[in-house]
Design a protein around this motif. Structure first.
Motif, short mmCIF file in Angstrom:
data_model
loop_
_atom_site.label_atom_id
_atom_site.label_comp_id
_atom_site.label_asym_id
_atom_site.label_seq_id
_atom_site.Cartn_x
_atom_site.Cartn_y
_atom_site.Cartn_z
N GLN A 168 0.83 -1.22 0.00
CA GLN A 168 0.00 0.00 0.00
C GLN A 168 0.86 1.27 0.00
O GLN A 168 0.73 2.14 0.87
N MET A 169 1.78 1.31 -0.96
CA MET A 169 2.65 2.49 -1.09
C MET A 169 1.88 3.55 -1.89
O MET A 169 1.50 3.30 -3.03
N PRO A 170 1.70 4.74 -1.32
CA PRO A 170 0.91 5.75 -2.05
C PRO A 170 1.74 6.45 -3.14
O PRO A 170 1.92 7.67 -3.12
N ILE A 171 2.25 5.66 -4.07
CA ILE A 171 3.09 6.21 -5.15
C ILE A 171 2.19 6.64 -6.30
O ILE A 171 1.23 5.94 -6.64
N ILE A 172 2.50 7.79 -6.87
CA ILE A 172 1.75 8.23 -8.05
C ILE A 172 2.60 7.90 -9.27
O ILE A 172 3.68 8.48 -9.47
#
Ligand code: FAD
Length: 580
Positions: free
Chosen positions: A456-460
């Protein structure tokens, strides 16, 4: 009595002492003792599971580029080991410390052509500054300790190969790591005579500039102050973008193809270059051969490596620049050249701004970067991929010193952005992290969107899809070749990302772009925004320099007709105006 510990656990303890608290990799039978130790020590050493070992080493390389600290990855014997190589080379070429642990079959099976066994040391000989196979269980902690020292000392890759039976053996738990004793970063002070000579040359020059590279990353404040004090416009290697704010009117960014027009113009016009902390390899195409050259570097072998040098200063960038600042007299009135350089930059910025609201379909890249710039946090980390996207990112990202950028700058391996985003997000879970790729680079590693989803890495992740290996397509155009092998089969990468557990968007126009970015702004996990862009070549700024003394008048005329009509003015015309 000395306590006992498994050798693999003891090795991880040493890594922890050096501040390593996670490692990227993929398990294998020949790595079972270390996997067991990772399980035992999960409270202090986090295992990040990637889906390809290359992604693991590229993630570690990206992380080390941003933190400046050693990062770690592993692979098992045979294929796992081979897959590590690409990321190891990326770390080597961009001079960052990395530790790679490599599995090996058990000692009683070594040298018998056993399943997955290979002679690993020769394979890593070129990439590694330290490359050893552990011979006894008892030496495992000491070998890893030395490996880390060497990686730091040489800013390179240390490889430790571990026959798996050794890691299972119990050894004395009394090894003392050298982490607290290790010293780095003591450089010679600049010689006073060199500083005096350098200032004399700067004073005598008509078109002096400051060129800096990533070696000057701790010296942004001094670079800006010297530029202002001596009225020297600034430029940098592409990799050093972000050290000075892009909005500084006297900073032109870079020269070359991954570059801006004012950057190319400035390099070509300079008669003196104060070259700081860079090993920029394309200078021969842009700097005048007879330009005076002052070079500051901590590595004596780099001084004079790329250009003849008039004054070499063997010192740390920050210290040497401070010495120049302290010993120099301010130039009070902005020189014609300084003003012309700033006017040229302003002209370029105006030209760029003309495209940011474009509603063209398929889309131009400028509106995409406008959306990125608007959404980027002050401490954002941008991980750029290799290809046309490197050019676009360097031109259109509006960065300032609180932000960071990674690129596979020297090794230029495609598919570096998604892994580097995984690495940098792991190191900085509270910062906003971007990966910005083309469709070529993204599809090389897109399976690891599943890794971003797992943790759940909030990478864009932004993908600029033009169904082409566009950077190579342009090279084929320049060489008059037919397009050969550059068209690529497209796909709906937003849908692919959704299937892999991320929030996926596929965007064709401005309205869809805005919707996707609005969703990305509040996302808690990874987002992939596939933007279908026109397959248009980025402006070839490296070919736009106008010099009637050396160029055929028709070429000059053609430039003026084509680009002047769009508002781009040749630097020569601007300079002549100021120097008239
Ligand atoms: P490095 O090569 O790492 O050099 C850093 C230097 O600083 C070294 O000499 C080191 O010894 C020294 N140093 C380290 N610490 C210190 C210190 N404390 N004080 C003083 N010195 C120090 N880049 C461009 O600019 N233009 C291009 O057109 C271009 N094209 C590219 C195309 C592609 C497809 C890609 C992927 C990259 C491209 N690049 C381009 C990037 C380029 O290839 C170089 O890798 C990069 O610009 C070199 O950066 P550098 O000189 O800053 O860093």
């Amino acid at each position: 009595m000395v306590e006992k510990i498994n050798a693999s656990d003891a090795m991880l303890k040493v890594m922890e002492a050096w501040g390593i608290d996670h490692i990227f990799g993929l398990p294998g039978g020949s790595f079972d003792s270390t996997m067991n130790a990772l399980h035992n020590r999960q409270k202090t050493m986090r295992y990040i599971q990637v889906r390809h070992e290359e992604v693991g080493t590229l993630a570690a390389a990206g992380e080390a580029k941003v933190t400046g600290k050693i990062a770690a990855a592993f692979g098992s014997a045979g294929p796992g080991a081979v897959h590590l190589l690409n990321g190891l080379y990326d770390a080597k070429y961009d001079n960052v410390p990395m530790l790679a642990l490599v599995g090996q079959v058990a000692t009683n099976m070594m040298n018998t052509d056993y399943f997955q066994e290979m002679n690993e040391n020769p394979m890593f000989a070129d990439v590694a500054v330290y490359n050893r196979t552990v011979m006894t269980a008892a030496q495992m902690p000491a070998v890893v300790d030395q490996a880390i020292q060497q990686a730091y000392k040489h800013n390179g890759v240390a490889v430790v190969t571990i026959p798996t039976d050794l890691g299972w053996q119990a050894i004395d738990d009394n090894f003392e790591p050298t982490a607290n004793l290790f010293q780095q970063g003591h450089y010679p002070l600049p010689r006073t005579t060199d500083i005096t000579d350098a200032l004399k040359l700067i004073k005598a020059a008509k078109h002096p500039i400051i060129y800096f590279g990533q070696g000057a990353k701790a010296a942004g404040q001094q670079i800006g102050a010297l530029s202002e004090k001596l009225k020297m416009p600034m430029m940098s290697s592409a990799l050093a973008k972000g050290i000075i704010a892009d909005q500084n009117p006297a900073y032109m960014v870079s020269a070359g193809r991954v570059a801006t027009k004012p950057g190319v113009d400035l390099a070509k016009a300079a008669d003196l270059i104060l070259f700081v902390g860079s090993n920029y390899e394309f200078g021969a195409y842009f700097f005048k051969p007879d330009a005076k050259f002052i070079q500051i570097d901590i590595d004596a072998t780099k001084i004079g490596h790329r250009h003849h040098v008039d004054v070499g200063i063997l010192a740390d960038a920050k210290t040497a620049l401070q010495a120049l600042l302290d010993a120099s007299q301010a130039v009070e009135t902005p020189t014609d050249f300084y003003q012309a350089a700033m006017a040229n930059k302003a002209n370029w910025e105006d030209w760029k701004a003309g495209f940011t609201e474009s509603d063209q379909v398929p889309m131009r890249v400028e509106p995409v970067f406008k959306a990125i710039n608007e959404m980027a946090n002050d401490d954002a980390i941008f991980n750029l991929d290799v290809g046309n996207v490197s050019i676009d990112g360097v031109r259109f990202l509006d960065m300032h010193p609180g932000q960071k950028m990674t690129l596979s700058a020297w090794y230029a391996t495609m598919g570096c952005a998604v892994p580097a985003a995984i690495g940098t997000q792991t190191a900085f879970p509270d910062r906003q992290v971007w990966s910005i790729s083309g469709d070529g680079g993204f599809t090389m590693v897109m399976q690891d969107i599943i890794t971003q989803a797992k943790y759940q890495m909030p990478i864009i992740n932004v993908v600029l899809s033009n169904d082409s290996f566009g950077f190579i397509e342009a090279e084929q155009d320049d060489k008059g070749q037919p397009h050969s092998g550059v068209a690529i089969q497209g796909a709906d990468y937003g849908a692919v990302a959704t299937a892999l557990g991320a929030q996926g968007f596929t965007v064709h126009n401005l309205t869809e772009l805005k919707t996707a970015f609005a969703a990305a702004k509040i996302a808690k996990g990874p987002v992939v925004i596939d933007v279908k862009i026109a397959n248009e070549r980025p402006l070839p700024v490296e070919q736009l320099v106008i010099d009637p003394e050396t160029q055929d008048p028709q070429a000059v005329e053609a430039f003026i007709k084509k680009y002047h009509a769009q508002g781009l003015i040749p630097f020569r015309a601007i300079l002549e105006q100021y120097e008239a």
